[in-house]
Motif scaffolding. Sequence first.
Motif, PDB file in Angstrom:
ATOM      1  N   GLY A   1       0.812  -1.201   0.000  1.00 54.08           N
ATOM      2  CA  GLY A   1       0.000   0.000   0.000  1.00 54.08           C
ATOM      3  C   GLY A   1       0.848   1.254   0.000  1.00 54.08           C
ATOM      4  O   GLY A   1       2.063   1.219   0.172  1.00 54.08           O
ATOM      5  N   GLY A   2       0.185   2.375  -0.209  1.00 53.00           N
ATOM      6  CA  GLY A   2       0.886   3.644  -0.233  1.00 53.00           C
ATOM      7  C   GLY A   2      -0.026   4.774  -0.642  1.00 53.00           C
ATOM      8  O   GLY A   2      -1.248   4.612  -0.735  1.00 53.00           O
ATOM      9  N   LEU A   3       0.576   5.915  -0.889  1.00 53.21           N
ATOM     10  CA  LEU A   3      -0.132   7.113  -1.316  1.00 53.21           C
ATOM     11  C   LEU A   3       0.156   7.352  -2.788  1.00 53.21           C
ATOM     12  O   LEU A   3       1.322   7.466  -3.186  1.00 53.21           O
ATOM     13  CB  LEU A   3       0.324   8.312  -0.482  1.00 53.21           C
ATOM     14  N   VAL A   4      -0.902   7.412  -3.586  1.00 50.13           N
ATOM     15  CA  VAL A   4      -0.739   7.605  -5.025  1.00 50.13           C
ATOM     16  C   VAL A   4      -1.755   8.605  -5.542  1.00 50.13           C
ATOM     17  O   VAL A   4      -2.792   8.858  -4.923  1.00 50.13           O
ATOM     18  CB  VAL A   4      -0.895   6.288  -5.812  1.00 50.13           C
ATOM     19  N   GLN A   5      -1.445   9.173  -6.686  1.00 52.33           N
ATOM     20  CA  GLN A   5      -2.376  10.052  -7.381  1.00 52.33           C
ATOM     21  C   GLN A   5      -3.446   9.240  -8.096  1.00 52.33           C
ATOM     22  O   GLN A   5      -3.206   8.094  -8.513  1.00 52.33           O
ATOM     23  CB  GLN A   5      -1.628  10.906  -8.400  1.00 52.33           C
ATOM     24  N   ALA A   6      -4.609   9.806  -8.238  1.00 51.88           N
ATOM     25  CA  ALA A   6      -5.667   9.161  -9.003  1.00 51.88           C
ATOM     26  C   ALA A   6      -5.177   8.835 -10.410  1.00 51.88           C
ATOM     27  O   ALA A   6      -4.468   9.625 -11.033  1.00 51.88           O
ATOM     28  CB  ALA A   6      -6.897  10.058  -9.062  1.00 51.88           C
ATOM     29  N   GLY A   7      -5.561   7.657 -10.883  1.00 51.18           N
ATOM     30  CA  GLY A   7      -5.138   7.202 -12.190  1.00 51.18           C
ATOM     31  C   GLY A   7      -3.887   6.349 -12.172  1.00 51.18           C
ATOM     32  O   GLY A   7      -3.572   5.705 -13.183  1.00 51.18           O
ATOM     33  N   ARG A   8      -3.184   6.339 -11.062  1.00 49.81           N
ATOM     34  CA  ARG A   8      -1.970   5.541 -10.946  1.00 49.81           C
ATOM     35  C   ARG A   8      -2.289   4.115 -10.518  1.00 49.81           C
ATOM     36  O   ARG A   8      -3.460   3.757 -10.339  1.00 49.81           O
ATOM     37  CB  ARG A   8      -1.010   6.192  -9.948  1.00 49.81           C
ATOM     38  N   SER A   9      -1.241   3.334 -10.333  1.00 51.56           N
ATOM     39  CA  SER A   9      -1.399   1.922 -10.018  1.00 51.56           C
ATOM     40  C   SER A   9      -0.625   1.530  -8.771  1.00 51.56           C
ATOM     41  O   SER A   9       0.373   2.152  -8.417  1.00 51.56           O
ATOM     42  CB  SER A   9      -0.908   1.050 -11.184  1.00 51.56           C
ATOM     43  N   LEU A  10      -1.103   0.493  -8.131  1.00 48.53           N
ATOM     44  CA  LEU A  10      -0.410  -0.148  -7.027  1.00 48.53           C
ATOM     45  C   LEU A  10      -0.617  -1.647  -7.137  1.00 48.53           C
ATOM     46  O   LEU A  10      -1.638  -2.096  -7.666  1.00 48.53           O
ATOM     47  CB  LEU A  10      -0.941   0.313  -5.668  1.00 48.53           C
ATOM     48  N   ARG A  11       0.330  -2.404  -6.637  1.00 45.64           N
ATOM     49  CA  ARG A  11       0.164  -3.843  -6.529  1.00 45.64           C
ATOM     50  C   ARG A  11       0.331  -4.258  -5.085  1.00 45.64           C
ATOM     51  O   ARG A  11       1.380  -4.030  -4.478  1.00 45.64           O
ATOM     52  CB  ARG A  11       1.159  -4.607  -7.403  1.00 45.64           C
ATOM     53  N   LEU A  12      -0.696  -4.865  -4.550  1.00 42.74           N
ATOM     54  CA  LEU A  12      -0.655  -5.382  -3.201  1.00 42.74           C
ATOM     55  C   LEU A  12      -0.263  -6.851  -3.211  1.00 42.74           C
ATOM     56  O   LEU A  12      -0.604  -7.591  -4.133  1.00 42.74           O
ATOM     57  CB  LEU A  12      -2.014  -5.235  -2.517  1.00 42.74           C
ATOM     58  N   SER A  13       0.441  -7.256  -2.179  1.00 44.16           N
ATOM     59  CA  SER A  13       0.823  -8.648  -2.023  1.00 44.16           C
ATOM     60  C   SER A  13       0.352  -9.152  -0.672  1.00 44.16           C
ATOM     61  O   SER A  13       0.240  -8.390   0.285  1.00 44.16           O
ATOM     62  CB  SER A  13       2.349  -8.816  -2.123  1.00 44.16           C
ATOM     63  N   CYS A  14       0.080 -10.424  -0.616  1.00 42.45           N
ATOM     64  CA  CYS A  14      -0.270 -11.071   0.639  1.00 42.45           C
ATOM     65  C   CYS A  14       0.522 -12.358   0.745  1.00 42.45           C
ATOM     66  O   CYS A  14       0.284 -13.301  -0.019  1.00 42.45           O
ATOM     67  CB  CYS A  14      -1.768 -11.351   0.713  1.00 42.45           C
ATOM     68  N   ALA A  15       1.455 -12.377   1.661  1.00 47.54           N
ATOM     69  CA  ALA A  15       2.251 -13.567   1.913  1.00 47.54           C
ATOM     70  C   ALA A  15       1.594 -14.384   3.009  1.00 47.54           C
ATOM     71  O   ALA A  15       1.276 -13.858   4.078  1.00 47.54           O
ATOM     72  CB  ALA A  15       3.669 -13.185   2.307  1.00 47.54           C
ATOM     73  N   ALA A  16       1.396 -15.648   2.739  1.00 49.00           N
ATOM     74  CA  ALA A  16       0.702 -16.523   3.670  1.00 49.00           C
ATOM     75  C   ALA A  16       1.579 -17.703   4.061  1.00 49.00           C
ATOM     76  O   ALA A  16       2.417 -18.165   3.284  1.00 49.00           O
ATOM     77  CB  ALA A  16      -0.600 -17.033   3.050  1.00 49.00           C
ATOM     78  N   SER A  17       1.363 -18.195   5.254  1.00 46.52           N
ATOM     79  CA  SER A  17       2.117 -19.341   5.734  1.00 46.52           C
ATOM     80  C   SER A  17       1.289 -20.101   6.758  1.00 46.52           C
ATOM     81  O   SER A  17       0.286 -19.604   7.266  1.00 46.52           O
ATOM     82  CB  SER A  17       3.454 -18.904   6.353  1.00 46.52           C
TER      83      SER A  17
END
Length: 126
Positions: free
Chosen positions: A9-25
């Motif tokens: 997660g993070g702070l981005v401008q509208a129209g931009r992209s982010l990729r979230l990850s979820c590491a599980a164990s």
Amino acid sequence: EVQLQASGGGLVQAGRSLRLSCAASGFTSYGSVAWFRQAPGKEREGVSCIRSYSNGPTYAESVKGRFTSSRDNAKNTMYLQMNSLKPEDTAVYYCAIRFTRPLAYMCLDPSSYNFWGQGTQVTVSS
């Protein structure tokens, strides 16, 4: 012990992209994995889910065409690629997992999930 950790997660401008990850164990098989989000003052809502026993992901109508979820079972990791972000996407995003196929619940129903990550903040500015 089952553990989930969301990141990206993070702070981005509208129209931009982010990729979230979820590491599980802590497990070797599962029923469904999912992404949920919760904005201030609002209920937790489903974003996307993937069933181990079906081919493709399910999405909330509000994110269809913009978000793509995927999984890498070998790495026990799932992803949420978020494109064309909007200010209304601002929320804490959580990953979750369930180990059964509860017939009384939809894949995006948060009450059907037993294990949750701590969440990662996504903030989209206009």
